[in-house]
Design a protein around this motif. Structure first.
Motif, PDB file in Angstrom:
ATOM      1  N   SER A  39       0.847  -1.189   0.000  1.00 34.30           N
ATOM      2  CA  SER A  39       0.000   0.000   0.000  1.00 34.30           C
ATOM      3  C   SER A  39       0.881   1.236   0.000  1.00 34.30           C
ATOM      4  N   VAL A  40       0.460   2.251  -0.728  1.00 37.74           N
ATOM      5  CA  VAL A  40       1.188   3.518  -0.780  1.00 37.74           C
ATOM      6  C   VAL A  40       0.460   4.503   0.127  1.00 37.74           C
ATOM      7  N   VAL A  41       1.187   5.009   1.127  1.00 37.30           N
ATOM      8  CA  VAL A  41       0.610   5.976   2.058  1.00 37.30           C
ATOM      9  C   VAL A  41       1.365   7.288   1.883  1.00 37.30           C
ATOM     10  N   PRO A  42       0.730   8.294   1.267  1.00 31.98           N
ATOM     11  CA  PRO A  42       1.411   9.578   1.071  1.00 31.98           C
ATOM     12  C   PRO A  42       1.678  10.267   2.406  1.00 31.98           C
ATOM     13  N   ALA A  43       2.811  10.906   2.518  1.00 34.70           N
ATOM     14  CA  ALA A  43       3.145  11.667   3.727  1.00 34.70           C
ATOM     15  C   ALA A  43       2.592  13.078   3.565  1.00 34.70           C
ATOM     16  N   SER A  44       1.269  13.160   3.549  1.00 34.83           N
ATOM     17  CA  SER A  44       0.598  14.418   3.215  1.00 34.83           C
ATOM     18  C   SER A  44       0.126  15.207   4.431  1.00 34.83           C
ATOM     19  N   THR A  45       0.330  14.682   5.617  1.00 32.57           N
ATOM     20  CA  THR A  45      -0.042  15.393   6.837  1.00 32.57           C
ATOM     21  C   THR A  45       1.205  15.537   7.712  1.00 32.57           C
ATOM     22  N   PRO A  46       1.197  16.471   8.638  1.00 31.59           N
ATOM     23  CA  PRO A  46       2.357  16.612   9.531  1.00 31.59           C
ATOM     24  C   PRO A  46       2.666  15.333  10.313  1.00 31.59           C
ATOM     25  N   ASP A  47       1.625  14.612  10.735  1.00 27.93           N
ATOM     26  CA  ASP A  47       1.847  13.367  11.474  1.00 27.93           C
ATOM     27  C   ASP A  47       2.524  12.319  10.596  1.00 27.93           C
ATOM     28  N   ARG A  48       2.077  12.198   9.350  1.00 24.53           N
ATOM     29  CA  ARG A  48       2.696  11.240   8.431  1.00 24.53           C
ATOM     30  C   ARG A  48       4.117  11.660   8.059  1.00 24.53           C
ATOM     31  N   GLN A  49       4.356  12.966   7.945  1.00 21.77           N
ATOM     32  CA  GLN A  49       5.709  13.450   7.687  1.00 21.77           C
ATOM     33  C   GLN A  49       6.638  13.062   8.838  1.00 21.77           C
ATOM     34  N   LYS A  50       6.138  13.166  10.062  1.00 18.75           N
ATOM     35  CA  LYS A  50       6.922  12.797  11.241  1.00 18.75           C
ATOM     36  C   LYS A  50       7.212  11.296  11.237  1.00 18.75           C
ATOM     37  N   GLN A  51       6.204  10.492  10.875  1.00 18.35           N
ATOM     38  CA  GLN A  51       6.403   9.043  10.798  1.00 18.35           C
ATOM     39  C   GLN A  51       7.462   8.701   9.746  1.00 18.35           C
ATOM     40  N   MET A  52       7.369   9.335   8.593  1.00 19.86           N
ATOM     41  CA  MET A  52       8.320   9.045   7.531  1.00 19.86           C
ATOM     42  C   MET A  52       9.727   9.472   7.937  1.00 19.86           C
ATOM     43  N   ALA A  53       9.848  10.593   8.625  1.00 17.17           N
ATOM     44  CA  ALA A  53      11.166  11.066   9.058  1.00 17.17           C
ATOM     45  C   ALA A  53      11.806  10.123  10.067  1.00 17.17           C
ATOM     46  N   SER A  54      10.988   9.335  10.763  1.00 18.12           N
ATOM     47  CA  SER A  54      11.526   8.402  11.755  1.00 18.12           C
ATOM     48  C   SER A  54      12.046   7.106  11.112  1.00 18.12           C
ATOM     49  N   LEU A  55      11.756   6.905   9.823  1.00 17.15           N
ATOM     50  CA  LEU A  55      12.198   5.701   9.111  1.00 17.15           C
ATOM     51  C   LEU A  55      13.421   6.018   8.257  1.00 17.15           C
ATOM     52  N   PRO A  56      14.340   5.064   8.123  1.00 17.30           N
ATOM     53  CA  PRO A  56      15.479   5.312   7.233  1.00 17.30           C
ATOM     54  C   PRO A  56      15.005   5.340   5.777  1.00 17.30           C
ATOM     55  N   PRO A  57      15.453   6.310   4.990  1.00 13.88           N
ATOM     56  CA  PRO A  57      14.985   6.386   3.602  1.00 13.88           C
ATOM     57  C   PRO A  57      15.522   5.242   2.747  1.00 13.88           C
ATOM     58  N   ASP A  58      14.649   4.743   1.886  1.00 10.89           N
ATOM     59  CA  ASP A  58      15.007   3.734   0.877  1.00 10.89           C
ATOM     60  C   ASP A  58      15.555   2.439   1.467  1.00 10.89           C
ATOM     61  N   HIS A  59      15.053   2.053   2.631  1.00 14.38           N
ATOM     62  CA  HIS A  59      15.424   0.786   3.262  1.00 14.38           C
ATOM     63  C   HIS A  59      14.170   0.145   3.852  1.00 14.38           C
ATOM     64  N   PHE A  60      14.180  -1.178   3.904  1.00 13.72           N
ATOM     65  CA  PHE A  60      13.063  -1.895   4.507  1.00 13.72           C
ATOM     66  C   PHE A  60      13.227  -1.968   6.012  1.00 13.72           C
ATOM     67  N   LEU A  61      12.126  -1.807   6.693  1.00 12.31           N
ATOM     68  CA  LEU A  61      12.044  -2.052   8.130  1.00 12.31           C
ATOM     69  C   LEU A  61      10.909  -3.031   8.357  1.00 12.31           C
ATOM     70  N   THR A  62      11.038  -3.851   9.362  1.00  9.68           N
ATOM     71  CA  THR A  62       9.959  -4.769   9.709  1.00  9.68           C
ATOM     72  C   THR A  62       9.491  -4.477  11.114  1.00  9.68           C
ATOM     73  N   LYS A  63       8.230  -4.769  11.350  1.00 10.69           N
ATOM     74  CA  LYS A  63       7.629  -4.579  12.660  1.00 10.69           C
ATOM     75  C   LYS A  63       6.554  -5.640  12.821  1.00 10.69           C
ATOM     76  N   THR A  64       6.413  -6.164  14.009  1.00  8.98           N
ATOM     77  CA  THR A  64       5.365  -7.134  14.269  1.00  8.98           C
ATOM     78  C   THR A  64       4.157  -6.406  14.845  1.00  8.98           C
ATOM     79  N   GLU A  65       3.025  -6.538  14.168  1.00  4.75           N
ATOM     80  CA  GLU A  65       1.765  -5.943  14.608  1.00  4.75           C
ATOM     81  C   GLU A  65       0.698  -7.028  14.604  1.00  4.75           C
ATOM     82  N   ASN A  66       0.068  -7.238  15.750  1.00  3.12           N
ATOM     83  CA  ASN A  66      -0.972  -8.271  15.887  1.00  3.12           C
ATOM     84  C   ASN A  66      -0.459  -9.633  15.426  1.00  3.12           C
ATOM     85  N   ASP A  67       0.751  -9.979  15.853  1.00  2.00           N
ATOM     86  CA  ASP A  67       1.392 -11.264  15.527  1.00  2.00           C
ATOM     87  C   ASP A  67       1.650 -11.456  14.034  1.00  2.00           C
ATOM     88  N   LYS A  68       1.667 -10.379  13.271  1.00  2.00           N
ATOM     89  CA  LYS A  68       1.971 -10.451  11.847  1.00  2.00           C
ATOM     90  C   LYS A  68       3.132  -9.515  11.538  1.00  2.00           C
TER      91      LYS A  68
END
Length: 89
Positions: A39-68
């Motif tokens: 899914s493509v989630v545009p960083a079009s709000t200040p909150d989403r911009q903050k989330q994107m800034a917390s991730l390393p650019p152009d690299h994959f990160l994984t996270k476990t959410e609800n055992d997935k």
């Protein structure tokens, strides 16, 4: 074709492949992510911009959410968005 004729062709080929910019390479990767079902989630709000800034650019990160396992890929350069996908993507 003689061996000495191959050297100039090889040099031209290497130069052409070396001309791809970082944004070209990122864009190609993003096409594959979208085709795979991310899914493509545009960083079009200040909150989403903050989330994107917390991730390393152009690299994959994984996270476990609800055992997935969930994959994140931030792109501040080309699309200013975050790609989000799961195991099936």
């Amino acid at each position: 074709m003689k061996r000495r004729d191959l050297l100039p062709m090889l040099a031209i080929t290497l130069v052409c492949f070396g001309c791809a910019t970082k944004s070209d390479r990122v864009s190609e990767k993003e096409d594959l992510l979208a085709a795979a079902g991310f899914s493509v989630v545009p960083a079009s709000t200040p909150d989403r911009q903050k989330q994107m800034a917390s991730l390393p650019p152009d690299h994959f990160l994984t996270k476990t959410e609800n055992d997935k396992l969930v994959y994140f890929y931030a792109d501040p350069l080309v699309c200013n968005c975050i790609y989000i996908g799961d195991q099936s993507a």
